[in-house]
Design an enzyme around this catalytic site. Structure first.
Site, PDB file in Angstrom:
ATOM      1  N   HIS A  43       0.799  -1.215   0.000  1.00 22.04           N
ATOM      2  CA  HIS A  43       0.000   0.000   0.000  1.00 22.04           C
ATOM      3  C   HIS A  43       0.833   1.266   0.000  1.00 22.04           C
ATOM      4  CE1 HIS A  43      -4.188   0.083  -0.540  1.00 22.04           C
ATOM      5  NE2 HIS A  43      -4.243  -1.159  -0.090  1.00 22.04           N
TER       6      HIS A  43
ATOM      7  N   ARG B 183     -15.362   1.074 -17.354  1.00 20.39           N
ATOM      8  CA  ARG B 183     -15.532  -0.228 -16.677  1.00 20.39           C
ATOM      9  C   ARG B 183     -16.648  -0.063 -15.637  1.00 20.39           C
ATOM     10  NH1 ARG B 183      -9.597  -0.722 -17.215  1.00 20.39           N
ATOM     11  NH2 ARG B 183      -9.115  -2.735 -18.160  1.00 20.39           N
TER      12      ARG B 183
ATOM     13  N   ARG C 270     -19.012   0.081 -21.346  1.00 21.01           N
ATOM     14  CA  ARG C 270     -19.006  -1.382 -21.439  1.00 21.01           C
ATOM     15  C   ARG C 270     -19.981  -1.932 -20.410  1.00 21.01           C
ATOM     16  NH1 ARG C 270     -13.618  -4.713 -20.228  1.00 21.01           N
ATOM     17  NH2 ARG C 270     -14.172  -4.251 -18.070  1.00 21.01           N
TER      18      ARG C 270
ATOM     19  N   GLU D 283     -11.690  -9.876 -27.233  1.00 16.95           N
ATOM     20  CA  GLU D 283     -10.759 -10.307 -26.185  1.00 16.95           C
ATOM     21  C   GLU D 283     -10.696 -11.822 -26.066  1.00 16.95           C
ATOM     22  OE1 GLU D 283     -11.929  -8.547 -22.463  1.00 16.95           O
ATOM     23  OE2 GLU D 283     -14.051  -8.867 -22.816  1.00 16.95           O
TER      24      GLU D 283
ATOM     25  N   ASN E 156      -5.684  -7.428 -22.569  1.00 15.23           N
ATOM     26  CA  ASN E 156      -5.418  -8.078 -21.277  1.00 15.23           C
ATOM     27  C   ASN E 156      -5.958  -9.498 -21.306  1.00 15.23           C
ATOM     28  OD1 ASN E 156      -4.718  -5.482 -20.674  1.00 15.23           O
ATOM     29  ND2 ASN E 156      -6.467  -5.072 -19.353  1.00 15.23           N
ATOM     30  N   ASP E 157      -7.189  -9.626 -21.767  1.00 18.95           N
ATOM     31  CA  ASP E 157      -7.785 -10.961 -21.849  1.00 18.95           C
ATOM     32  C   ASP E 157      -7.352 -11.702 -23.105  1.00 18.95           C
ATOM     33  OD1 ASP E 157      -9.348 -11.508 -19.533  1.00 18.95           O
ATOM     34  OD2 ASP E 157     -10.595  -9.818 -20.107  1.00 18.95           O
TER      35      ASP E 157
ATOM     36  N   ARG F 138      -4.050 -14.571 -16.434  1.00 14.35           N
ATOM     37  CA  ARG F 138      -3.392 -13.272 -16.253  1.00 14.35           C
ATOM     38  C   ARG F 138      -3.126 -12.927 -14.792  1.00 14.35           C
ATOM     39  NH1 ARG F 138      -8.374  -9.174 -18.132  1.00 14.35           N
ATOM     40  NH2 ARG F 138      -7.791  -7.651 -16.580  1.00 14.35           N
TER      41      ARG F 138
ATOM     42  N   CYS G 276      -8.006  -1.057 -26.033  1.00 13.41           N
ATOM     43  CA  CYS G 276      -8.161  -0.520 -24.672  1.00 13.41           C
ATOM     44  C   CYS G 276      -7.472  -1.370 -23.611  1.00 13.41           C
ATOM     45  CB  CYS G 276      -9.629  -0.321 -24.330  1.00 13.41           C
ATOM     46  SG  CYS G 276     -10.564  -1.851 -24.292  1.00 13.41           S
TER      47      CYS G 276
HETATM   48  C1  PEP Z   1      -8.990  -6.272 -21.542  1.00 12.78           C
HETATM   49  O1  PEP Z   1      -9.307  -7.437 -21.332  1.00 12.78           O
HETATM   50  O2  PEP Z   1      -7.996  -5.946 -22.226  1.00 12.78           O
HETATM   51  C2  PEP Z   1      -9.785  -5.165 -20.972  1.00 12.78           C
HETATM   52  C3  PEP Z   1      -9.559  -3.916 -21.308  1.00 12.78           C
HETATM   53  O3  PEP Z   1     -10.736  -5.471 -20.071  1.00 12.78           O
HETATM   54  P1  PEP Z   1     -10.499  -5.864 -18.541  1.00 12.78           P
HETATM   55  O4  PEP Z   1      -9.050  -5.595 -18.212  1.00 12.78           O
HETATM   56  O5  PEP Z   1     -11.457  -5.027 -17.775  1.00 12.78           O
HETATM   57  O6  PEP Z   1     -10.841  -7.314 -18.523  1.00 12.78           O
HETATM   58 MG    MG Z   2     -11.233  -7.939 -20.551  1.00  9.65          MG
END
Ligand code: PEP
Ligand code: MG
Length: 587
Positions: free
Chosen positions: A194, A301, A337, A434, A457-458, A468, A505
């Protein structure tokens, strides 16, 4: 050790919050209150003392919470609310009081014993974040024991000093921020501690995990804290000081430059326009969207609403939230989203899934809970009347999911029309790409949607079959894996052929090393956290599209992740794009 022997010491730790500071050390020797196993005569008096200490601790934490709200905004203070909640926990209070009465032991001892149990449970967690939080509970224990001993709360510390400590609790960090601390230097802690998280939010440079900073540094030593490289210089000589003074000047210049760039609409040096949009996670970030001149919001989000409201927030609560964002950003576009629940995010219903990332997530959950999905769609529609909102679906893997959503959306529109409630009849629908299945189906999906956003990310985790959030396989989560580069290329090409707008994104969009590659692969809209906007704009502005395209072509031929990463690093160096190398050119 004499002062001369203690000159020019360099300590290396974890770079936890960026920035450079030169200043005097304040050694924060935190008193740890150990409880002794003492028998007592009067249990009722002891219970009374315990309650008083609990109340006093709560009042102290409330003060810190107020301060934290002031410094960090109301969305960043969950940790302090959680600490107060522990002090309010009826089971914990009841257990401690019963034990005081039954065992006739001093309350401090029982408090230490009971709260340590809490901590041990947290320490055993598989989750690194949870283990870090066990240290935060130490603060609560120490606070109650101190108050039981009627020791004063030492909240007065000197101003404008570099704080050196074994570790800092969140409340210490906030209190020092109030005293305008210049930087934080600690023996313990990692990037998710933290101290690190708060230091970044408070914009105070920090180096943590130095192991023996408190042994090497004494009060009033002259320190240079380099929060970019995780270095601390103890009593440096004149040449090092002069060198760092130049770096600080350079840093100010770059910051000024970033401020200027933020205001501009940017193109590459050869005139290709690239939009830099923002990802909105918490409402507080809206002000940074505006100050950093985001050219729209590429991702809201909405799951964030759960941490503030009950699950699921009502249509009305959602409507107000979406309307506020739409109005603040108008006339720029905002992509909302719909709830991406499941996976590593909260799932409102208590179900045990052995593999949540492959389970009841995003659009799958929403289509199984149509009433709640309708509430959300209606809230977005009602907030859309100015025409600057778009709807995006997470975790799409199949055509039916898009078609079913369209039917539901049509039904919502019909209901609103019947009630004469205005909304944007032409609101655009898009999807997150994704999951590899969606990447493959783009030409087919394109018949029903207007835009896509690359959720790397996904996408990376599903493409490479690497969770992840799993530290064991973290090294295999490779953002420059050749299959990732080729898949992005495939998506962009197919989306363009199908007439879809494309944005990215995922976090990859905020990685300045990746920017030339992404632009070279044809991405014209990058959506990143608000604070990253100036850095990404700076890269684009200094980049030639022709060079970026040539880089992408080379990267598409690479065989390994390391090969792609090396190409990108070489490009960055060759074109002078690296932010840190500008400041550290003498290193
Ligand atoms: C992603 O998956 O890249 C994304 C932007 O969504 P989140 O990180 O909220 O799953
Ligand atoms: Mg995602």
């Amino acid at each position: 050790m004499s002062f001369d022997e203690r000159k020019n010491i360099i300590l290396e730790g974890v770079a936890a919050a960026p920035g450079i500071k030169i200043g005097r050390a304040y050694y924060f020797d935190k008193k740890v209150f150990r409880a002794v196993k003492l028998e007592i005569e009067d249990a009722e008096l002891a219970v009374k003392q315990f309650r008083e200490a609990l109340d006093k601790s709560k009042r102290e934490l409330q003060k810190i919470l107020d301060l934290a709200v002031d410094k960090l905004g109301k969305d960043r203070v969950l940790i302090f609310e959680a600490q107060i909640m522990i002090l309010d926990d009826p089971v914990l209070i009841e257990t401690i009081e019963t034990r005081i009465r039954e065992e006739k032991m001093a309350p401090a001892y029982i408090v230490e014993d009971e709260i340590s149990k809490y901590q041990q449970l947290m320490m055993k967690s598989d989750d690194a974040y949870m283990r870090e939080r066990a240290n935060d509970v130490e603060d609560i224990k120490n606070r109650i024991i101190r108050n039981l001993r009627r020791e004063k709360w030492k909240s007065k510390v000197p101003e404008k000093r570099i704080i050196v400590a074994e570790s800092l609790t969140p409340s210490d960090t906030v209190l020092f921020a109030k005293r305008h601390a210049e930087a934080f230097v600690t023996d313990f802690g990692g990037l998710t501690s933290h101290t690190a998280i708060l230091a970044r939010s408070l914009n105070i440079p920090a180096v943590v995990g130095l192991h023996d900073a408190t042994i090497e540094i004494v009060d009033n030593d002259l320190l240079i804290v380099d929060g970019f490289y995780g270095r601390v210089y103890v009593n440096p000589d004149e040449t090092i000081i002069a060198k760092y003074q130049r770096k600080i000047e350079k840093l100010h210049e770059v910051e000024e430059d970033l401020k200027r760039i933020t205001k501009e609409k940017i193109t590459t040096t050869d005139g290709v326009a690239v939009n830099v949009l923002g990802n909105l996670d918490v409402e507080d970030e809206l002000k940074f969207m505006i100050s950093n001149n985001a050219e729209g919001i590429g991702l809201v989000r909405t799951e964030q609403l759960f941490s503030e409201h009950e699950f699921l927030p009502s249509e009305e609560v959602q409507f107000e939230y979406y309307l506020k964002i739409a109005e603040k950003m108008y006339p720029k576009n905002v992509v909302i989203r719909v709830f991406d629940v499941g996976g590593d995010k909260v799932l409102p219903i208590d179900v045990k899934e052995s593999n949540p990332f492959l389970g009841w997530r995003g659009i799958r959950f929403l289509l199984d809970n149509k009433l709640q999905f309708e509430d959300q769609l209606k809230a977005i529609l009602r907030a859309s009347s100015k025409g600057n909102l778009k709807i995006m679906l997470p975790m799409v893997t199949a055509m039916d999911e898009v078609l079913d959503t369209i039917s539901l959306l049509e039904k919502c529109k019909k209901d609103l029309r019947a009630a004469s409630i205005p909304f944007d009849e032409n609101i655009e629908l898009g999807i997150m790409v994704e999951v590899p299945a969606a990447a493959v189906l783009i030409p087919k999906l394109a018949k029903h949607i207007k835009f896509i956003s690359l959720g790397t990310n996904d996408l990376i985790q599903y493409l490479l079959a690497v969770d992840r959030t799993n530290e064991i396989v973290a090294e295999l989560y490779q953002e420059f894996h050749p299959s990732v580069v080729q898949t992005i290329n495939h998506i962009v090409e197919n989306a363009e052929k199908s007439g879809l707008d494309v944005t990215i994104c995922g976090e990859l969009a905020a990685d300045t090393l990746a920017t030339p590659l992404l632009v070279g692969l044809g991405l014209k809209a990058l959506s990143v956290s608000a604070i990253s906007i100036p850095y990404i704009k700076r890269i684009v502005k200094n980049l030639s599209y022709a060079d970026a395209k040539a880089l992408a072509e080379k990267a598409l031929l690479a065989d390994t992740h390391d090969e792609v990463a090396a190409l990108l690093k070489e490009f960055e160096k060759e074109h002078g794009l690296d932010f840190e190398s500008i400041i550290f050119e003498e290193d």
